[in-house]
Design a protein around this motif. Structure first.
Motif, PDB file in Angstrom:
ATOM      1  N   GLU A 159      24.181  15.292  92.260  1.00  0.00           N
ATOM      2  CA  GLU A 159      23.465  16.215  93.144  1.00  0.00           C
ATOM      3  C   GLU A 159      24.198  17.543  93.290  1.00  0.00           C
ATOM      4  O   GLU A 159      23.590  18.621  93.226  1.00  0.00           O
ATOM      5  CB  GLU A 159      23.251  15.571  94.516  1.00  0.00           C
ATOM      6  CG  GLU A 159      22.259  14.417  94.504  1.00  0.00           C
ATOM      7  CD  GLU A 159      22.062  13.823  95.896  1.00  0.00           C
ATOM      8  OE1 GLU A 159      22.666  14.374  96.854  1.00  0.00           O
ATOM      9  OE2 GLU A 159      21.328  12.837  96.012  1.00  0.00           O
ATOM     10  N   GLU A 216      22.772  21.124  91.985  1.00  0.00           N
ATOM     11  CA  GLU A 216      22.588  22.209  92.956  1.00  0.00           C
ATOM     12  C   GLU A 216      23.333  23.464  92.497  1.00  0.00           C
ATOM     13  O   GLU A 216      22.805  24.588  92.590  1.00  0.00           O
ATOM     14  CB  GLU A 216      23.098  21.758  94.321  1.00  0.00           C
ATOM     15  CG  GLU A 216      22.884  22.803  95.416  1.00  0.00           C
ATOM     16  CD  GLU A 216      23.366  22.327  96.771  1.00  0.00           C
ATOM     17  OE1 GLU A 216      23.359  23.138  97.711  1.00  0.00           O
ATOM     18  OE2 GLU A 216      23.761  21.145  96.895  1.00  0.00           O
ATOM     19  N   ASP A 248      21.497  26.986  91.452  1.00  0.00           N
ATOM     20  CA  ASP A 248      21.880  28.262  92.074  1.00  0.00           C
ATOM     21  C   ASP A 248      22.207  29.301  90.990  1.00  0.00           C
ATOM     22  O   ASP A 248      21.912  30.492  91.161  1.00  0.00           O
ATOM     23  CB  ASP A 248      23.097  28.063  92.986  1.00  0.00           C
ATOM     24  CG  ASP A 248      22.741  27.291  94.258  1.00  0.00           C
ATOM     25  OD1 ASP A 248      21.541  27.231  94.590  1.00  0.00           O
ATOM     26  OD2 ASP A 248      23.667  26.753  94.897  1.00  0.00           O
TER      27      ASP A 248
END
Length: 893
Positions: A291, A295, A299
Motif C-alpha cells: 500500500e 501510494e 503520487d
C-alpha cells in the motif's frame, strides 16, 4: 642607492636560477621544486582529469535496472572525448617529474625534515598512472603503479598505489593479481579517508563483478561511513549498496537504502526519482504490504516533475501488481507505460518485452509475436535476452504467418460462397476500409517524420546535419524506417505484392503472393494510386474451381505448418493437436490429410510415453484411435506401414542409405590418395545413377581428386575448372560455397577463366601467405595513398595533429615513402604490440571530425608488424596484405 634595486633584482634572479637545479639540496631548493611540482603540474593535471570525469559522466547513460558501476570507465564510445585531457595530464606531470625530481649526491643532502624533498613527485606519478588507465593503456598504467608500490612510503601513498594497481588488474582480467593488490590495500589501516574510500569502492566493485553481493555491501557500508555528506560519490555508492542488498535477498534493508537515496539533497533529480522507483521494483509481497509503495508511485504520477518519467512509474506499478498477483491490472499498467513513452527507448523495450512474456504465458501467440517484434527494435545489442527473444520472435512469426494464411484463405472462400449481391457489397466495403486505413497510416507517418525531425533538430544544435556523421539523425532515421517497415528480409522487390494482399487478416504487415515483379515499378504502399480497383479486387477472389482448389491447398499447408510450429518450436502439444484436428475436419480431401493423421498419432504417442497421458472422457484423444484411422482410411500407404511396422524405412530412405555408404567408401579411399581409381569410380556412379542424392558431394569429391592429380603435374587449370564446374552444377549448395572458398584461397577470381588465372597467378594449393601473425611484435599504422589521389604531406600533417592531441605522450613518428610507383604509404610508428596498435587504429578510423577527409577517402588503412612491413616492401602485394589484415586483425573483433 640608485643601484640597490637592480642589485636586489639580480640577486633574486640568481637565487631563483640556482634553485632550479635538481642536484643540490636546501630549504629554498625544496620549497621551489615542491611548489612548482604541486601547482604547475599536479594541480592542472588534476583539473584535466576532473574535466575528463565530467565528460564521462555526461556521455554515460545509466542502466537503472542493472547493478550500476561504481566507476565510469572509458570505452570506444567515449575515448575520443577523454584522450586529449588524459594526454594533457600526462604531459604536465611528466614534465614535472623530469624537471623537479631532486637527486642531490648523498654528501649534499640535508638532514632537516621540512620541507620534504620531492613531496609531490609521487602524486604526479599517480596522476600519470591514472591518465594511462583512463586512456586504456593498461600495461603503462600497471608499470607506473608497480613502480609506486615499490617506492612510496606512508599509508596514504601505499593505499592509493595498491588500490589503483588492483583496479588496473581488474580491467585486464587478472583476478588473482587484483585480489592480491586489493588485499594489501585493505590491510593498510592507518590511511586517511580519501585513499581508503577509493580502496573500499574498488573492493566493492571487485565483489560486484564476482557477484558476491554480501561482501560488496559490506565494503560499501564501510566506504559510506568514511564519506562526507557532500561527497559526489555518495549517491552512486548508496544506490549500488541498495542494489547489492536486493540481489542478496535482503529486500527490507534494500528498500530502506533506496529510500535514503530518494531523500538526498543537492543531487540530480533522476537519483531521487530512481530511489523511489527502485523501492517498488524491490517490493516482495512475502515481506510486506504494497500500500505504501503504491501510494508513493501514484503520487509520483501527479507530480509535474515526473512528466517525462511516467513510463517508468507505470512500469513500476505494473511490477507491484504482478507481485500482488493482479495480472490484469499489471497488463493494463504496462500498456499505459508503453503509451507514455517519450524518449527512453530502453524503457519502451522493457515494456514491450514484459507484455510479450505475459501474453506468451497466456499462450496468446499472435499478440506475443507482435510485442516481441517491437521489443527487438528497442533492445540493446548486448542485452542478455537479445538472442533468445530474436529466436522466439522468429518462431512466432512463422506461426503467425501460417495463421494469417488460414484466416485470409478462409475469408476469401467465404466471400466466394456468398451470393453475388452480398459479395459485391462486401468487396465495396473492403475497398472503402482500405482507403480509410491508408489515409490514417499516411497521416501517422507524416506526423512521425515531423516529430522525429523536430526532435533531431532540437538535439543537434550546431552539429553537422549530414546523416552518416550525425548519430542522432542517423538513429532517428533508422528507427523511423524500422518502426514503419518492420523487420523485412533484404531482397529485391520486397515492396511489390498482390494488391489484394492480406486484407482479411489482422496483420497489416504481411503481403500476399507476388505478381509479375519484373515489369512493375517499386510501389509506395501509402500512395492512393496504388490501391487496387474494385474490379481488381473481384478478379482476385479464388471463386473458380481451379483457384478454389489451390487456395484450399494453401490453407491446408498453413494448417499443417502451424501445427508443426506449435509442437516443434513452442512445445505446445495441445494447440498442435487442435490445429491438425481442425485441418482434418475442415479440409478432408487435402494432400496433408493423411500426414495430419500421422502427426496426431505421433503426438499422442509421445505424450502417452513421456507424460503418461490418458483421457477416458475423449474417444479420439489417444494414439490408438489415430493409428486405426490411418490403417482404415489409407491401407497400404507409407503412413499405414509405419503404424504396422515401426521399424519400417521407406524405399527412398533405404536407397539413400545405400548411396551414403557407397559415397563414404569412396571418400575414405580418397583420403588414402587413390585419386585415379576414385575418379573413375565416381564417373561410373554418376553415369549409372543420375538421381543420386549425393550427386553434388560426388562432384566436389571428383574435383578434389582432380586437384590431387594436378598437384603432381603443376598445371592447376583442370582443378580450377572442376571447382568452377561444381559451382555451376550445384549452385546455392554447401558444396558450391566450399568450392568458391577454395578458389578464393587459391587466388582465383571467380570472374576469370581458369586459363587466365593460371597465366596471371602461380599460386598453388597449400601455399602459405608470406605475412605472419605476430601479435607481440612492434607494429606500425599504415595508410596507402594512391599517387595522384591525395596529398601525403597533408595526411601526415593531420595525422601528426591527431597524435599531438590524443597520443602526445607516446612520441609517435609520422613518415612517408613510395612503396611502389603508384602508391605512397604514410606510416605512424610505433606500437609495442597488436593490442596497442589496434587501439590506435580504432580511434583513428573512428574520428569523424578532424580526420573526416581521410576516413571517407577510401584509402586502405592497416596495422602491420615491422617484419611484415619489410616483406610488403619486397613483394609489393598491397591487396594481399589488406586481405591478410582483414582476416587476422579485423575478423577477431
Amino acid at each position: 642607492m640608485t643601484h640597490l634595486p637592480r642589485i636586489l633584482l639580480a640577486c633574486c634572479l640568481a637565487s631563483l636560477a640556482a634553485s632550479c637545479t635538481t642536484t643540490r639540496d636546501g630549504r629554498a631548493y625544496r620549497l621551489y621544486h615542491n611548489t612548482t611540482a604541486k601547482y604547475n603540474g599536479f594541480f592542472y593535471a588534476n583539473e584535466a582529469l576532473d574535466e575528463a570525469d565530467e565528460k564521462l559522466l555526461d556521455l554515460h547513460e545509466e542502466r537503472w535496472d542493472e547493478v550500476l558501476p561504481l566507476f565510469l570507465e572509458t570505452d570506444e564510445s567515449n575515448a575520443a572525448q577523454v584522450f586529449p585531457l588524459a594526454e594533457r595530464a600526462i604531459e604536465k606531470c611528466t614534465r614535472v617529474v623530469d624537471r623537479h625530481t631532486m637527486a642531490p649526491p648523498k654528501q649534499l643532502r640535508k638532514s632537516f625534515n621540512r620541507p620534504i624533498m620531492n613531496k609531490w613527485i609521487d602524486d604526479n606519478y599517480t596522476v600519470i598512472g591514472k591518465s594511462y588507465y583512463m586512456k586504456g593503456d593498461f600495461p603503462r598504467a600497471e608499470e607506473i603503479f608497480q613502480y609506486l608500490v615499490r617506492t612510496v612510503e606512508g599509508p596514504d601513498a601505499e593505499a592509493w598505489a595498491f588500490s589503483w594497481l588492483g583496479r588496473t588488474y581488474m580491467r585486464t582480467g587478472e583476478d588473482v593479481k587484483a585480489k592480491n593488490a586489493l588485499g594489501k590495500a585493505e590491510a593498510i589501516r592507518d590511511a586517511s579517508d580519501a585513499p581508503m574510500v577509493h580502496t573500499l569502492l574498488v573492493l566493492a566493485q571487485y565483489k560486484v563483478l564476482d557477484e558476491k553481493w554480501e561482501g560488496a555491501a559490506r565494503h560499501l557500508e564501510d566506504a559510506l561511513e568514511r564519506m562526507s555528506p557532500r561527497d559526489e560519490r555518495r549517491p552512486r555508492a548508496l544506490f549500488v549498496l541498495a542494489q547489492c542488498l536486493r540481489e542478496s535477498g535482503n529486500t527490507e534493508d534494500s528498500i530502506e537504502r533506496f529510500q535514503e537515496v530518494s531523500e538526498l539533497r543537492r543531487v540530480d533529480y533522476e537519483w531521487i526519482f530512481q530511489g523511489n522507483i527502485q523501492q517498488a521494483m524491490t517490493y516482495d509481497r512475502r515481506n510486506g504490504n504494497s500500500e505504501a509503495i503504491v501510494e508513493l508511485l501514484e503520487d509520483m504520477l501527479d507530480d509535474k516533475k515526473n512528466v517525462n518519467y511516467l513510463d517508468q512509474v507505470f512500469y513500476a506499478l505494473a511490477e507491484v501488481a504482478l507481485e500482488d498477483r493482479r495480472r490484469e491490472d499489471a497488463m493494463d499498467l504496462l500498456k499505459s507505460s508503453v503509451a507514455a513513452h517519450t524518449d527512453n527507448d530502453r524503457q519502451l523495450g522493457k515494456g514491450y518485452l514484459k507484455l510479450a512474456d505475459l501474453y506468451m504465458e497466456d499462450l496468446e501467440y499472435p499478440v506475443a509475436q507482435a510485442y516481441y517484434d517491437s521489443a527487438l527494435v528497442y533492445m540493446d545489442s548486448d542485452d542478455e535476452r537479445k538472442e533468445e527473444v530474436g529466436s522466439l520472435a522468429s518462431d512466432l512469426t512463422s506461426l503467425v504467418q501460417n495463421l494469417n494464411i488460414i484466416a485470409e484463405a478462409d475469408s476469401l472462400l467465404d466471400l466466394c460462397d456468398m451470393d453475388e449481391d452480398l459479395r459485391l457489397r462486401a468487396v465495396d466495403r473492403v475497398l472503402r476500409n482500405m482507403e480509410i486505413d491508408l489515409e490514417r497510416r499516411r497521416e501517422a507517418r507524416e506526423a512521425a517524420e515531423a516529430a522525429a525531425l523536430e526532435q533531431v533538430l532540437a538535439a543537434n544544435v550546431g552539429d553537422g546535419m549530414f546523416w552518416p556523421y550525425n548519430s542522432m539523425l542517423r538513429a532517428s532515421g533508422q528507427q523511423a524506417f524500422v518502426s514503419y517497415w518492420g523487420d523485412r528480409m533484404l531482397e529485391d522487390h520486397w515492396r511489390r505484392s498482390n494488391k489484394l494482399g492480406n486484407l482479411f487478416t489482422e496483420d497489416e504487415g504481411e503481403s500476399g503472393d507476388g505478381g509479375d515483379v519484373e515489369s512493375e515499378e517499386a510501389l509506395d504502399p501509402l500512395d492512393p494510386a496504388n490501391l487496387p480497383s474494385f474490379e481488381e479486387l473481384l478478379a482476385s477472389l479464388p471463386c473458380d474451381s481451379e483457384s478454389r482448389v489451390l487456395e484450399e491447398e494453401r490453407m491446408a499447408e498453413a494448417y499443417y505448418n502451424a501445427g508443426l510450429d506449435y509442437r516443434e518450436k513452442l512445445n505446445d502439444n495441445e494447440k498442435a493437436i487442435e490445429t491438425w484436428s481442425e485441418l482434418i475436419e475442415v479440409l478432408d480431401s487435402s494432400y496433408f490429410h493423411p500426414t495430419a493423421h500421422y502427426q496426431l498419432f505421433r503426438t499422442y504417442l509421445e505424450r502417452e510415453v513421456e507424460e503418461n497421458y490418458q483421457n477416458p472422457f475423449c474417444d479420439n484423444c489417444n494414439s490408438q484411435y489415430w493409428a486405426d484411422e490411418i490403417v482404415r482410411r489409407y491401407p497400404g500407404s507409407e503412413w499405414a506401414r509405419l503404424i504396422e511396422d515401426p521399424e519400417f524405412l521407406d524405399e527412398a530412405e533405404i536407397r539413400r542409405e545405400a548411396q551414403r555408404l557407397v559415397y563414404e567408401e569412396l571418400l575414405s579411399r580418397y583420403y588414402t590418395k587413390d585419386y585415379q581409381r576414385v575418379l573413375l569410380d565416381i564417373d561410373e556412379v554418376l553415369e549409372s545413377d543420375t538421381a543420386n542424392q549425393f550427386a553434388c558431394k560426388y562432384q566436389l569429391l571428383r574435383a578434389q581428386c582432380v586437384g590431387g592429380l594436378t598437384s603432381y603435374t603443376g598445371d592447376r587449370t583442370p582443378y580450377f575448372e572442376a571447382l568452377q564446374g561444381v559451382m555451376g552444377t550445384c549452385p546455392e549448395t554447401e558444396e558450391a560455397t566450399y568450392a568458391a572458398e577454395v578458389l578464393e584461397r587459391l587466388g582465383v577470381a571467380l570472374a576469370q577463366t581458369p586459363t587466365q588465372t593460371n597465366q596471371e597467378s602461380s599460386v598453388e594449393e597449400g601455399v602459405e601467405s608470406p605475412f605472419l601473425v605476430q601479435p607481440n611484435k612492434e607494429h606500425y599504422f599504415a595508410i596507402f595513398v594512391p599517387v595522384g589521389r591525395g596529398s601525403g604531406d597533408e595526411i601526415k600533417a593531420k595525422a601528426a595533429d591527431f597524435n599531438n592531441e590524443f597520443y602526445a605522450s607516446k612520441r609517435l613518428k609520422v613518415t612517408s615513402n613510395l612503396i611502389d610507383r603508384s602508391t605512397q604509404v604514410v606510416l605512424i610508428k610505433s606500437f609495442r604490440n597488436t593490442e596497442e596498435g589496434m587501439g590506435y587504429y580504432n580511434l583513428f578510423t573512428g574520428d569523424r571530425e578532424s580526420l573526416i577527409d581521410i576516413n571517407s577517402s577510401g584509402y586502405d588503412m592497416v596495422l602491420i608488424s615491422n617484419e611484415n612491413y619489410v616483406e610488403l616492401f619486397k613483394n609489393k602485394d598491397l591487396r594481399g596484405y589488406a586481405m591478410f589484415f582483414a582476416e587476422h586483425y579485423l575478423s577477431p573483433q
